[in-house]
Design a protein around this motif. Structure first.
Motif, PDB file in Angstrom:
ATOM      1  N   ASN A   1     -10.046  18.964  -4.414  1.00  9.85           N
ATOM      2  CA  ASN A   1      -9.042  18.116  -3.983  1.00  9.85           C
ATOM      3  C   ASN A   1      -9.182  17.746  -2.436  1.00  9.85           C
ATOM      4  OD1 ASN A   1      -6.455  19.598  -6.014  1.00  9.85           O
ATOM      5  ND2 ASN A   1      -7.103  17.549  -6.297  1.00  9.85           N
ATOM      6  N   PRO A   2     -10.318  17.050  -2.035  1.00  6.44           N
ATOM      7  CA  PRO A   2     -10.364  16.470  -0.742  1.00  6.44           C
ATOM      8  C   PRO A   2      -9.775  15.316  -0.685  1.00  6.44           C
ATOM      9  CG  PRO A   2     -12.403  16.234  -2.197  1.00  6.44           C
ATOM     10  CD  PRO A   2     -11.275  17.036  -3.101  1.00  6.44           C
ATOM     11  N   ASP A   3      -9.631  15.041   0.738  1.00 10.28           N
ATOM     12  CA  ASP A   3      -9.323  13.578   1.004  1.00 10.28           C
ATOM     13  C   ASP A   3     -10.343  12.586   0.887  1.00 10.28           C
ATOM     14  OD1 ASP A   3      -6.773  14.718   1.438  1.00 10.28           O
ATOM     15  OD2 ASP A   3      -6.870  14.572   3.661  1.00 10.28           O
ATOM     16  N   LEU A   4     -10.091  11.433   0.091  1.00  5.46           N
ATOM     17  CA  LEU A   4     -11.023  10.410  -0.083  1.00  5.46           C
ATOM     18  C   LEU A   4     -10.789   9.432   1.192  1.00  5.46           C
ATOM     19  CD1 LEU A   4     -10.646   9.425  -3.701  1.00  5.46           C
ATOM     20  CD2 LEU A   4     -12.121  11.097  -2.581  1.00  5.46           C
ATOM     21  N   ASN A   5     -11.547   9.046   1.988  1.00  2.00           N
ATOM     22  CA  ASN A   5     -11.607   8.401   3.301  1.00  2.00           C
ATOM     23  C   ASN A   5     -12.352   7.283   3.406  1.00  2.00           C
ATOM     24  OD1 ASN A   5      -9.924  10.542   5.212  1.00  2.00           O
ATOM     25  ND2 ASN A   5     -11.474  11.632   4.081  1.00  2.00           N
ATOM     26  N   ILE A   6     -11.991   6.091   3.663  1.00  2.00           N
ATOM     27  CA  ILE A   6     -12.616   4.926   4.048  1.00  2.00           C
ATOM     28  C   ILE A   6     -12.289   4.238   5.319  1.00  2.00           C
ATOM     29  CG2 ILE A   6     -13.120   4.490   1.681  1.00  2.00           C
ATOM     30  CD1 ILE A   6     -10.956   2.090   2.025  1.00  2.00           C
ATOM     31  N   SER A   7     -13.136   3.625   6.179  1.00  2.00           N
ATOM     32  CA  SER A   7     -12.987   2.683   7.203  1.00  2.00           C
ATOM     33  C   SER A   7     -13.796   1.476   7.081  1.00  2.00           C
ATOM     34  CB  SER A   7     -13.449   3.361   8.494  1.00  2.00           C
ATOM     35  OG  SER A   7     -14.762   3.724   8.495  1.00  2.00           O
ATOM     36  N   PHE A   8     -13.147   0.382   7.478  1.00  2.85           N
ATOM     37  CA  PHE A   8     -13.579  -0.937   7.063  1.00  2.85           C
ATOM     38  C   PHE A   8     -13.199  -1.838   8.194  1.00  2.85           C
ATOM     39  CE2 PHE A   8      -9.473  -0.408   5.312  1.00  2.85           C
ATOM     40  CZ  PHE A   8      -8.657  -1.333   5.841  1.00  2.85           C
ATOM     41  N   ASP A   9     -13.890  -3.137   8.260  1.00  4.23           N
ATOM     42  CA  ASP A   9     -13.687  -4.086   9.258  1.00  4.23           C
ATOM     43  C   ASP A   9     -12.962  -5.417   8.526  1.00  4.23           C
ATOM     44  OD1 ASP A   9     -13.551  -5.831  11.162  1.00  4.23           O
ATOM     45  OD2 ASP A   9     -15.642  -6.246  11.474  1.00  4.23           O
ATOM     46  N   ASN A  10     -11.812  -5.846   8.774  1.00  5.53           N
ATOM     47  CA  ASN A  10     -11.558  -7.047   8.471  1.00  5.53           C
ATOM     48  C   ASN A  10     -10.891  -7.753   9.305  1.00  5.53           C
ATOM     49  OD1 ASN A  10     -11.162  -8.830   6.218  1.00  5.53           O
ATOM     50  ND2 ASN A  10      -8.727  -8.256   6.002  1.00  5.53           N
TER      51      ASN A  10
END
Length: 334
Positions: free
Chosen positions: A52-61
Motif C-alpha cells: 500500500n504505497p502512496d502514488l505520487n505525481i507532480s505536473f506543470d499546468n
C-alpha cells in the motif's frame, strides 16, 4: 486536432427572400486547442517493497487547477480522483481496497490529468505507451552495510569531522523498503521512509549527543509494513582534539593553514601516505573529531602555512605543530 494549434472555420449561407432576391452571407472564426498538463515526475515505478504505497505525481499546468484521476491499469478501475489540484498530488492506496495491499504482487497504474478550465487532458498510459508499476514482496531480509558510524564522530562541537551515521541497506529482491529507525542508547533519534535500496542514508547525531570524549551504543532497525526485516548495532566515540598555533606569516601576504593527521608519530614528508590532509582554515585555533581519532597507536597532527608563494617547508619548525598522543592532546611547536 493537435494541442497548442490554432484552427479557423467559417460558414457561408445563400438564400432567396419572398421577393426573389438572393441573399448571401458568410462569417469565420478562429480557435486554439489548449495545451494539456505536462507530467514532471511520478513514484513509485518499478521498484517498491512497500505494501500500500502512496502514488505520487507532480505536473506543470502553469498553476491552473486540474482534476486528477488514478486508475488500476489492469481492471480500468478508478482508484481515486480529486479536483482543484495544482502542482502535485499523492494518493494512499490503503484507501483503495485490494489495490496494492497484497504481498508478493506487481501492480500497474496510470493517471489522467484534466485542465478544469480548458478540458485539455493528459493520460500517462497513452502518452508513455505503458503504465507505471510497483511490486510488493512477501518477506524481505534486509542487510545493513555501515558506511560511517562505528568509529569516532563529531558531537557537533568540532570544526572538522563527520557528525552523521551513514548506512546502505539492501535486500535480495532489490526493492525499496518501508522505514529505517535509528537509535542512540535505546532512544530513537531519526526515521527515514521510504528506504531506497542500496543507497546511502544518513542520520545526524548532533541534536542528540553533546558529550565529548564519550562512547555511545547505536542501532538501526529496518521495517517493512511494520515488521522488522533487518537490524544492526554498533558503537561510536566522540573524541575531540583542539589544535592551536601562532600565525607568523606577513600581514601583507595572509596565509591559510593546512592541517594533517597521522595514526602514528612518524616524520612528516609531503606526499607521504602516512599523513592525510584534514582540511585548511584561516583560523589559528580549531577543534577536530576525525573518524580514526583514538583508534591509532599515536595520533599526530601537523600544521603547515600556505600563501601565494606556496606551502611552508617541513624544515621550518615555526610553521609546523603537532598534537599527540591522543589521550593527552596539546599542541606544541616543533
Amino acid at each position: 486536432m493537435e494541442e497548442g494549434t490554432q484552427y479557423d472555420w467559417g460558414v457561408n449561407a445563400s438564400l432567396t427572400d419572398e421577393f426573389g432576391n438572393n441573399i448571401n452571407a458568410s462569417d469565420s472564426i478562429s480557435f486554439n486547442v489548449a495545451d494539456a498538463p505536462s507530467l514532471i515526475d511520478s513514484y513509485p515505478d518499478s521498484k517498491s517493497g512497500l505494501v500500500n504505497p502512496d502514488l505520487n505525481i507532480s505536473f506543470d499546468n502553469e498553476d491552473d487547477p486540474v482534476t486528477v484521476e488514478f486508475y488500476d491499469w489492469e481492471s480500468e478501475t478508478l482508484l481515486n480522483n480529486a479536483s482543484g489540484v495544482t502542482g502535485s498530488y499523492s494518493y494512499d492506496t490503503s484507501n483503495s481496497g485490494s489495490f496494492g495491499g497484497e504481498a508478493g504482487q506487481t501492480y500497474f497504474w496510470y493517471v489522467v490529468i484534466e485542465d478544469e478550465a480548458t478540458g485539455a487532458t493528459y493520460n500517462s498510459s497513452e502518452a508513455l505507451g505503458n503504465p507505471w508499476e510497483f511490486s510488493t514482496t512477501d518477506v524481505l531480509d534486509a542487510n545493513v552495510n555501515v558506511v560511517q558510524g562505528d568509529r569516532n564522530l563529531n558531537p557537533g562541537s568540532a570544526n572538522f569531522g563527520p557528525s552523521e551515521i551513514k548506512v546502505q541497506i539492501g535486500n535480495s529482491k532489490d526493492l525499496d523498503m518501508g522505514e529505517a529507525k535509528f537509535y542512540i542508547e535505546g532512544s530513537q533519534f531519526e526515521s527515514i521512509s521510504p528506504v531506497p535500496v542500496d543507497e546511502t542514508i544518513s542520520a545526524d547525531i548532533t541534536d542528540d549527543v553533546a558529550a565529548e570524549d564519550s562512547q555511545f551504543d547505536w542501532s538501526v532497525e529496518v521495517l517493512e509494513d511494520g515488521n522488522e526485516i533487518g537490524n544492526y548495532s554498533g558503537t561510536f566515540t566522540t573524541h575531540v582534539v583542539s589544535l592551536d598555533w601562532v600565525d607568523e606569516s606577513s600581514e601583507k601576504i595572509p596565509a591559510q593553514f593546512n592541517m594533517y593527521h597521522s595514526d602514528e608519530d612518524t616524520a612528516f614528508n609531503y606526499g607521504d601516505d602516512s599523513y592525510g590532509l584534514i582540511g585548511n582554515t584561516a583560523k589559528t585555533s580549531v577543534s577536530v573529531a576525525l573518524p580514526s581519532l583514538g583508534y591509532g597507536s599515536d595520533d599526530c597532527f601537523r600544521v603547515t602555512a600556505e600563501n601565494s608563494a606556496g606551502e611552508s617547508s617541513d624544515a621550518s619548525p615555526c610553521k609546523h605543530y603537532r598534537a599527540c598522543p591522543a589521550e593527552a592532546i596539546a599542541c606544541s611547536s616543533l
